[in-house]
Design an enzyme around this catalytic site. Structure first.
Site, short mmCIF file in Angstrom:
data_model
loop_
_atom_site.label_atom_id
_atom_site.label_comp_id
_atom_site.label_asym_id
_atom_site.label_seq_id
_atom_site.Cartn_x
_atom_site.Cartn_y
_atom_site.Cartn_z
N ASP A 56 -58.92 7.28 -26.28
CA ASP A 56 -58.26 7.63 -26.80
C ASP A 56 -57.05 7.36 -26.45
OD1 ASP A 56 -57.38 9.12 -29.13
OD2 ASP A 56 -57.43 11.46 -27.81
N ASN A 114 -62.10 9.07 -38.62
CA ASN A 114 -60.61 7.83 -38.99
C ASN A 114 -60.73 7.09 -40.11
OD1 ASN A 114 -62.07 7.04 -35.29
ND2 ASN A 114 -60.31 8.20 -35.68
C1 FPP Z 1 -58.15 6.70 -29.71
O1 FPP Z 1 -56.79 6.23 -29.75
C2 FPP Z 1 -58.70 4.56 -30.46
C3 FPP Z 1 -59.19 4.19 -31.35
C4 FPP Z 1 -59.53 5.43 -32.63
C5 FPP Z 1 -59.88 3.65 -31.55
C6 FPP Z 1 -60.66 2.74 -30.93
C7 FPP Z 1 -60.94 0.86 -30.51
C8 FPP Z 1 -60.76 0.38 -29.32
C9 FPP Z 1 -60.55 0.52 -28.75
C10 FPP Z 1 -60.76 -0.83 -29.78
C11 FPP Z 1 -62.12 -1.77 -29.77
C12 FPP Z 1 -63.19 -1.05 -29.64
C13 FPP Z 1 -64.12 -2.03 -29.37
C14 FPP Z 1 -65.99 -1.70 -29.47
C15 FPP Z 1 -64.12 -3.57 -29.84
P1 FPP Z 1 -55.13 6.33 -30.69
O2 FPP Z 1 -55.16 5.70 -32.20
O3 FPP Z 1 -55.98 7.66 -31.15
O4 FPP Z 1 -53.86 7.08 -29.93
P2 FPP Z 1 -52.99 7.83 -30.26
O5 FPP Z 1 -53.68 9.55 -29.79
O6 FPP Z 1 -52.37 8.06 -28.96
O7 FPP Z 1 -52.63 7.79 -31.30
#
Ligand code: FPP
Length: 248
Positions: free
Chosen positions: A26, A74
């Site tokens: 996250d 998501n």
């Molecule tokens: C949460 O951060 C992250 C995600 C929903 C996406 C996770 C994906 C990756 C780390 C990249 C790809 C992974 C692989 C295995 C190829 P957020 O967007 O919720 O951050 P925020 O809370 O700061 O908005």
């Protein structure tokens, strides 16, 4: 109770135990925002970190690593962000497939594939088939995954097996459920790490994490590196050095 583990639990860990660490990655969006960049920029940086974490596992004594890449919730994100994330998954699978195989990684995906793009599903199947016989590190990617959704899908499959006369209701136990979940064949996680300061479990490995330790760190995922991974394992008394996995 240093690190939240008592002496009896400590005696169960150490050499020979195949650790399973699961990550809720996250903070990508906030990381990008702090740099005045669009959110997908944070996801790209996050994907690089995910790769580094996987690479560090054998040396840290972690045999199983599970990454929460996209949850069933998501889909509520903006369309451009979802499109960027799906493109990133396709790009990363293509880019890393052969190096992951060369490193002895067995890669599996959990979650409902039905709503995913056909090209992405084809790449997932190719990566799973290519790495199916590897055993040095087991990487599980949770994509369109939700713990409740997984339990519901497993329950439907069990109900169908009952109707087909293959399963008797009185025989359904914890091991039956474990068998019908997407994670069949994987051990339960020992430790779940969530970055970015949020202290929620967010529908991740709901059944499997019943006895897991939890670590919530303020570090945003794109800043989470090998040193902090090692420090978290140390905090819970879980680190076992395997010198690149050659002895384990
Ligand atoms: C949460 O951060 C992250 C995600 C929903 C996406 C996770 C994906 C990756 C780390 C990249 C790809 C992974 C692989 C295995 C190829 P957020 O967007 O919720 O951050 P925020 O809370 O700061 O908005």
């Amino acid at each position: 109770m240093a690190g939240g583990r008592d002496v009896n639990q400590q005696s169960q860990i150490g050499p020979g135990r195949d650790l399973h660490v699961a990550f809720i990655m996250d903070g990508n969006g906030r990381w990008a925002k702090a740099r005045r960049r669009p959110r997908p920029f944070g996801h790209q940086a996050g994907a690089k970190r995910a790769r580094e974490v996987v690479e560090a596992c054998p040396d840290l004594g972690v045999k199983y690593v599970t990454l929460y890449a996209f949850s069933t919730e998501n889909w509520k994100r903006s369309k451009p962000e979802i499109i960027a994330l799906m493109a990133l998954f396709r790009h990363y699978i293509r880019k890393t497939m052969h190096e992951l195989h060369a490193e002895g990684a067995r890669v599996r995906f959990i979650g409902d594939r039905a709503p995913l793009d056909r090209k992405l599903v084809a790449l997932i199947q190719e990566l799973e088939a290519l790495t199916a016989r590897n055993d040095r590190v087991h990487v599980t990617v949770a994509l369109n995954y939700g713990g409740r959704d997984e339990i519901l899908r497993a329950t439907r499959k069990m109900a169908q097996a009952v109707i087909a006369g293959q399963l008797r209701p009185e025989d359904i136990g914890e091991d039956t459920m474990t068998h019908y979940l997407d994670t069949a064949g994987l051990p339960d996680p020992d430790l779940v790490v969530r970055t970015s300061g949020e202290a929620r479990t967010s529908n991740f490995l709901t059944w499997q994490s019943a006895y897991a330790e939890y670590e919530f760190t303020d570090t945003l995922w794109p800043d989470f590196g090998r040193a902090e991974f090692a420090a978290v394992l140390d905090k819970f008394g879980l680190r076992e050095r395997r010198f690149g996995g050659v002895t384990g």
